[in-house]
Design a protein around this motif. Sequence first.
Motif, PDB file in Angstrom:
ATOM      1  N   LEU A  37       0.816  -1.231   0.000  1.00 33.47           N
ATOM      2  CA  LEU A  37       0.000   0.000   0.000  1.00 33.47           C
ATOM      3  C   LEU A  37       0.843   1.272   0.000  1.00 33.47           C
ATOM      4  CD1 LEU A  37      -2.676   1.634   0.618  1.00 33.47           C
ATOM      5  CD2 LEU A  37      -2.227   1.125   3.038  1.00 33.47           C
ATOM      6  N   GLY A  38       1.799   1.386   0.917  1.00 37.03           N
ATOM      7  CA  GLY A  38       2.664   2.577   1.003  1.00 37.03           C
ATOM      8  C   GLY A  38       1.859   3.861   1.086  1.00 37.03           C
ATOM      9  N   ASN A  39       2.180   4.803   0.189  1.00 33.51           N
ATOM     10  CA  ASN A  39       1.463   6.096   0.196  1.00 33.51           C
ATOM     11  C   ASN A  39       0.112   6.023  -0.497  1.00 33.51           C
ATOM     12  OD1 ASN A  39       3.365   7.597   1.666  1.00 33.51           O
ATOM     13  ND2 ASN A  39       4.654   7.806  -0.148  1.00 33.51           N
ATOM     14  N   GLY A  40      -0.246   4.860  -1.003  1.00 38.57           N
ATOM     15  CA  GLY A  40      -1.601   4.651  -1.494  1.00 38.57           C
ATOM     16  C   GLY A  40      -1.870   5.015  -2.947  1.00 38.57           C
ATOM     17  N   TYR A  41      -0.837   5.385  -3.716  1.00 36.59           N
ATOM     18  CA  TYR A  41      -1.099   5.786  -5.106  1.00 36.59           C
ATOM     19  C   TYR A  41      -1.630   4.616  -5.942  1.00 36.59           C
ATOM     20  CZ  TYR A  41       1.635   9.822  -3.703  1.00 36.59           C
ATOM     21  OH  TYR A  41       2.089  10.929  -3.032  1.00 36.59           O
ATOM     22  N   ASP A  42      -1.045   3.436  -5.738  1.00 31.70           N
ATOM     23  CA  ASP A  42      -1.501   2.272  -6.516  1.00 31.70           C
ATOM     24  C   ASP A  42      -2.899   1.846  -6.058  1.00 31.70           C
ATOM     25  OD1 ASP A  42       0.870   2.064  -8.030  1.00 31.70           O
ATOM     26  OD2 ASP A  42       1.855   1.028  -6.362  1.00 31.70           O
ATOM     27  N   THR A  43      -3.135   1.870  -4.753  1.00 25.31           N
ATOM     28  CA  THR A  43      -4.467   1.504  -4.246  1.00 25.31           C
ATOM     29  C   THR A  43      -5.512   2.476  -4.777  1.00 25.31           C
ATOM     30  OG1 THR A  43      -3.642   0.384  -2.279  1.00 25.31           O
ATOM     31  CG2 THR A  43      -5.873   1.269  -2.147  1.00 25.31           C
ATOM     32  N   GLU A  44      -5.151   3.745  -4.841  1.00 23.73           N
ATOM     33  CA  GLU A  44      -6.086   4.758  -5.361  1.00 23.73           C
ATOM     34  C   GLU A  44      -6.423   4.454  -6.829  1.00 23.73           C
ATOM     35  OE1 GLU A  44      -7.430   6.556  -3.329  1.00 23.73           O
ATOM     36  OE2 GLU A  44      -8.402   8.109  -4.506  1.00 23.73           O
ATOM     37  N   LYS A  51     -13.779  -3.233  -8.733  1.00 20.59           N
ATOM     38  CA  LYS A  51     -14.923  -3.269  -7.807  1.00 20.59           C
ATOM     39  C   LYS A  51     -14.459  -3.436  -6.355  1.00 20.59           C
ATOM     40  CE  LYS A  51     -18.711  -3.813 -10.681  1.00 20.59           C
ATOM     41  NZ  LYS A  51     -18.323  -2.640 -11.463  1.00 20.59           N
ATOM     42  N   MET A  52     -13.414  -4.283  -6.166  1.00 15.87           N
ATOM     43  CA  MET A  52     -12.984  -4.600  -4.793  1.00 15.87           C
ATOM     44  C   MET A  52     -11.461  -4.704  -4.751  1.00 15.87           C
ATOM     45  SD  MET A  52     -13.569  -5.573  -1.711  1.00 15.87           S
ATOM     46  CE  MET A  52     -12.378  -6.164  -0.518  1.00 15.87           C
ATOM     47  N   ILE A  53     -10.867  -4.102  -3.719  1.00 16.31           N
ATOM     48  CA  ILE A  53      -9.399  -4.106  -3.607  1.00 16.31           C
ATOM     49  C   ILE A  53      -8.983  -4.540  -2.207  1.00 16.31           C
ATOM     50  CG2 ILE A  53      -7.293  -2.649  -3.652  1.00 16.31           C
ATOM     51  CD1 ILE A  53     -10.350  -1.476  -5.433  1.00 16.31           C
ATOM     52  N   TYR A  54      -8.028  -5.461  -2.158  1.00 14.49           N
ATOM     53  CA  TYR A  54      -7.382  -5.827  -0.894  1.00 14.49           C
ATOM     54  C   TYR A  54      -6.010  -5.149  -0.902  1.00 14.49           C
ATOM     55  CZ  TYR A  54     -10.639  -9.826  -0.816  1.00 14.49           C
ATOM     56  OH  TYR A  54     -11.756 -10.641  -0.821  1.00 14.49           O
ATOM     57  N   SER A  55      -5.701  -4.430   0.187  1.00 11.47           N
ATOM     58  CA  SER A  55      -4.463  -3.661   0.206  1.00 11.47           C
ATOM     59  C   SER A  55      -3.659  -3.942   1.467  1.00 11.47           C
ATOM     60  CB  SER A  55      -4.848  -2.190   0.173  1.00 11.47           C
ATOM     61  OG  SER A  55      -4.107  -1.513  -0.745  1.00 11.47           O
ATOM     62  N   GLU A  60       1.626   0.382  10.177  1.00 10.50           N
ATOM     63  CA  GLU A  60       0.310   0.828  10.647  1.00 10.50           C
ATOM     64  C   GLU A  60      -0.007   2.253  10.173  1.00 10.50           C
ATOM     65  OE1 GLU A  60      -0.041   0.828  14.890  1.00 10.50           O
ATOM     66  OE2 GLU A  60      -2.232   0.833  14.820  1.00 10.50           O
ATOM     67  N   ASN A  61       1.029   3.120  10.164  1.00  5.65           N
ATOM     68  CA  ASN A  61       0.748   4.515   9.770  1.00  5.65           C
ATOM     69  C   ASN A  61       0.302   4.617   8.309  1.00  5.65           C
ATOM     70  OD1 ASN A  61       3.365   3.854   9.028  1.00  5.65           O
ATOM     71  ND2 ASN A  61       4.072   5.974   9.063  1.00  5.65           N
ATOM     72  N   ALA A  62       0.874   3.776   7.443  1.00 10.83           N
ATOM     73  CA  ALA A  62       0.458   3.790   6.033  1.00 10.83           C
ATOM     74  C   ALA A  62      -1.013   3.357   5.932  1.00 10.83           C
ATOM     75  CB  ALA A  62       1.355   2.858   5.213  1.00 10.83           C
ATOM     76  N   CYS A  63      -1.373   2.335   6.708  1.00 10.67           N
ATOM     77  CA  CYS A  63      -2.767   1.833   6.682  1.00 10.67           C
ATOM     78  C   CYS A  63      -3.719   2.891   7.219  1.00 10.67           C
ATOM     79  CB  CYS A  63      -2.883   0.560   7.518  1.00 10.67           C
ATOM     80  SG  CYS A  63      -1.927  -0.805   6.843  1.00 10.67           S
ATOM     81  N   LYS A  64      -3.341   3.497   8.349  1.00  7.60           N
ATOM     82  CA  LYS A  64      -4.216   4.515   8.970  1.00  7.60           C
ATOM     83  C   LYS A  64      -4.416   5.699   8.031  1.00  7.60           C
ATOM     84  CE  LYS A  64      -3.827   3.953  13.941  1.00  7.60           C
ATOM     85  NZ  LYS A  64      -3.013   4.261  15.108  1.00  7.60           N
ATOM     86  N   GLU A  65      -3.351   6.079   7.365  1.00  6.72           N
ATOM     87  CA  GLU A  65      -3.431   7.229   6.452  1.00  6.72           C
ATOM     88  C   GLU A  65      -4.422   6.941   5.322  1.00  6.72           C
ATOM     89  OE1 GLU A  65      -2.732  10.926   5.972  1.00  6.72           O
ATOM     90  OE2 GLU A  65      -1.838   9.848   7.670  1.00  6.72           O
ATOM     91  N   TYR A  66      -4.343   5.733   4.755  1.00  2.00           N
ATOM     92  CA  TYR A  66      -5.257   5.437   3.635  1.00  2.00           C
ATOM     93  C   TYR A  66      -6.703   5.296   4.124  1.00  2.00           C
ATOM     94  CZ  TYR A  66      -6.982   4.281  -0.881  1.00  2.00           C
ATOM     95  OH  TYR A  66      -7.690   4.353  -2.060  1.00  2.00           O
ATOM     96  N   LEU A  67      -6.854   4.760   5.334  1.00  2.00           N
ATOM     97  CA  LEU A  67      -8.219   4.569   5.863  1.00  2.00           C
ATOM     98  C   LEU A  67      -8.981   5.892   5.972  1.00  2.00           C
ATOM     99  CD1 LEU A  67      -7.670   1.801   8.558  1.00  2.00           C
ATOM    100  CD2 LEU A  67      -9.184   1.664   6.562  1.00  2.00           C
ATOM    101  N   GLY A 100      10.173  -2.415  -2.033  1.00  2.00           N
ATOM    102  CA  GLY A 100      11.097  -1.432  -1.460  1.00  2.00           C
ATOM    103  C   GLY A 100      10.536  -0.799  -0.205  1.00  2.00           C
ATOM    104  N   PHE A 101      10.978   0.447   0.035  1.00  2.00           N
ATOM    105  CA  PHE A 101      10.551   1.132   1.260  1.00  2.00           C
ATOM    106  C   PHE A 101       9.630   2.307   0.915  1.00  2.00           C
ATOM    107  CE2 PHE A 101      14.881   2.258  -0.005  1.00  2.00           C
ATOM    108  CZ  PHE A 101      14.722   3.599  -0.323  1.00  2.00           C
ATOM    109  N   LEU A 102       8.909   2.757   1.931  1.00  2.00           N
ATOM    110  CA  LEU A 102       7.958   3.856   1.761  1.00  2.00           C
ATOM    111  C   LEU A 102       8.719   5.142   1.443  1.00  2.00           C
ATOM    112  CD1 LEU A 102       4.877   4.517   2.236  1.00  2.00           C
ATOM    113  CD2 LEU A 102       5.525   5.098   4.558  1.00  2.00           C
ATOM    114  N   PRO A 103       8.470   5.755   0.283  1.00  2.00           N
ATOM    115  CA  PRO A 103       9.175   7.012  -0.018  1.00  2.00           C
ATOM    116  C   PRO A 103       8.859   8.049   1.060  1.00  2.00           C
ATOM    117  CG  PRO A 103       8.008   6.176  -1.954  1.00  2.00           C
ATOM    118  CD  PRO A 103       7.560   5.347  -0.783  1.00  2.00           C
ATOM    119  N   GLY A 104       9.884   8.668   1.598  1.00  2.00           N
ATOM    120  CA  GLY A 104       9.690   9.660   2.654  1.00  2.00           C
ATOM    121  C   GLY A 104       9.540   9.021   4.028  1.00  2.00           C
ATOM    122  N   GLY A 105       9.609   7.683   4.088  1.00  2.00           N
ATOM    123  CA  GLY A 105       9.434   6.988   5.369  1.00  2.00           C
ATOM    124  C   GLY A 105      10.743   6.361   5.835  1.00  2.00           C
ATOM    125  N   ASN A 106      10.631   5.382   6.720  1.00  2.00           N
ATOM    126  CA  ASN A 106      11.791   4.687   7.272  1.00  2.00           C
ATOM    127  C   ASN A 106      12.353   3.684   6.251  1.00  2.00           C
ATOM    128  OD1 ASN A 106      13.586   3.148   8.690  1.00  2.00           O
ATOM    129  ND2 ASN A 106      12.246   2.803  10.465  1.00  2.00           N
TER     130      ASN A 106
END
Length: 186
Positions: A37-44, A51-55, A60-67, A100-106
Amino acid sequence: MNSSVKKFNYVADISNISHYIIREFLDNKMIAVDATLGNGYDTEFLSNNFKMIYSFDIQENACKEYLKKQKDNVMIINDSHELLDKYIKEEVDCIMYNLGFLPGGNKEITTQHITSLKSIKLGLKLLKHGGLMTICIYRGHNEGKEEEHYILDYLKTLDKGEFGVMHHSFLNRSKTSPILVVVEKK
Ligand SMILES: C[S@@+](CC[C@H](N)C(=O)[O-])C[C@H]1O[C@@H](n2cnc3c(N)ncnc32)[C@H](O)[C@@H]1O
């Protein structure tokens, strides 16, 4: 025109190319998986086309942000994508990996070749006939190099009667520039 503002349209971002390939070449756009998921661009992108997406994401912060977007058609799973089959009990049309890793993250929290490969193997089983898997690999860091090595080695062994595998890379950029691999299940 000033050359500094000229941009490449096609030979630019491999994530955009993966979106283009999915949009143009996948007939059924019902169920999709974003394994990172990361920053959510692909999920978006998937949310706007399926119709339905599993991400999945282990952060946790990436998940909370997208939620916060409160998308009805996206199920956010705060767990590792190596557990794909624990959460998904149906066949899917599309699976995206942006490793890889979250751009701008750890940068220490990065995908790992053993779990990425385990997830890709499970994903290929879950993929419907006619389905597409896209894998973006960033080989500019050590774990990314390992992912390139082990994932490509495995994909080369897939039965060519069942899977088509294409490798997209920049020929005139650094040897560590990112690559996109697309797997189509016949
Ligand atoms: C390059 S980023 C993904 C970019 C994202 N697709 C986007 O559109 O912004 C990679 C993500 O994979 C996540 N990740 C690392 N290991 C994971 C695992 N085992 N399962 C699921 N996600 C993982 C990281 O936390 C990071 O957010």
